[in-house]
Design an enzyme around this catalytic site. Structure first.
Site, mmCIF file in Angstrom:
data_model
loop_
_atom_site.group_PDB
_atom_site.id
_atom_site.type_symbol
_atom_site.label_atom_id
_atom_site.label_comp_id
_atom_site.label_asym_id
_atom_site.label_seq_id
_atom_site.Cartn_x
_atom_site.Cartn_y
_atom_site.Cartn_z
ATOM 1 N N ASP A 39 47.521 35.742 42.514
ATOM 2 C CA ASP A 39 47.246 35.802 41.081
ATOM 3 C C ASP A 39 48.403 36.532 40.405
ATOM 4 O OD1 ASP A 39 46.130 36.827 38.486
ATOM 5 O OD2 ASP A 39 44.305 35.889 39.243
ATOM 6 N N ASN A 97 33.970 32.254 38.512
ATOM 7 C CA ASN A 97 33.456 32.331 37.152
ATOM 8 C C ASN A 97 33.146 30.932 36.633
ATOM 9 O OD1 ASN A 97 33.837 35.198 36.865
ATOM 10 N ND2 ASN A 97 36.021 34.792 36.739
ATOM 11 N N GLU A 105 38.810 31.365 32.561
ATOM 12 C CA GLU A 105 39.952 31.135 31.684
ATOM 13 C C GLU A 105 40.681 29.824 31.947
ATOM 14 O OE1 GLU A 105 42.299 34.675 32.218
ATOM 15 O OE2 GLU A 105 41.121 35.782 30.757
ATOM 16 N N VAL A 106 40.539 29.275 33.144
ATOM 17 C CA VAL A 106 41.226 28.021 33.487
ATOM 18 C C VAL A 106 40.172 26.980 33.831
ATOM 19 C CG1 VAL A 106 42.868 26.911 35.049
ATOM 20 C CG2 VAL A 106 43.226 29.288 34.356
ATOM 21 N N HIS A 110 38.031 27.504 40.719
ATOM 22 C CA HIS A 110 38.809 28.401 41.571
ATOM 23 C C HIS A 110 37.982 29.614 41.965
ATOM 24 C CE1 HIS A 110 39.493 29.764 37.418
ATOM 25 N NE2 HIS A 110 39.750 30.966 37.898
#
Length: 124
Positions: A39, A97, A105-106, A110
């Protein structure tokens, strides 16, 4: 910016671009099912993002639509990466998430694999 964990897949998201080799990453693992890399804003001494190679928006999307082989491959990769990084003995955390309330956020499914030191409370 938080994103929805449902809805159509956006092939222009940053992880799709990384999978296509358009954006570089600091790769730690790759197999037929996943790509894993560091990350860029780590929250722990070891913070790895593990992404499936398939086009899934979130865990909700992946759990509903992925093949059995993809699901098994993803989970086995998570365990393999944790072992290769030496995280099993002291422990680690896996976070996925889904949607805006979680802080996704993406819009590409993931998992965050975190370890390498004390991680503190689950929710701060």
């Amino acid at each position: 910016m938080a994103v929805s964990g449902i809805g159509p897949y956006d092939p222009q998201n940053i992880f799709a671009k990384i999978l296509r080799g358009e954006i570089p990453c600091n790769k730690v693992y790759e197999d037929d099912w996943v790509l894993a890399f560091h990350d860029i804003g780590p929250k722990a001494p070891s913070h790895i993002l593990v992404i499936p190679k398939g086009a899934y928006v979130s865990f909700a999307d992946f759990s509903a639509k992925a093949s059995g082989e993809e699901i098994v491959g993803f989970n086995r990769a998570l365990g393999s990466i944790a072992r290769e990084l030496g995280l099993e003995e002291d422990g680690y955390r896996v976070i996925m998430n889904v949607g805006p309330n979680s802080g996704q956020e993406v819009p590409h499914y993931h998992a965050h694999l975190l370890g390498g030191g004390p991680l503190g409370a689950l929710i701060g």
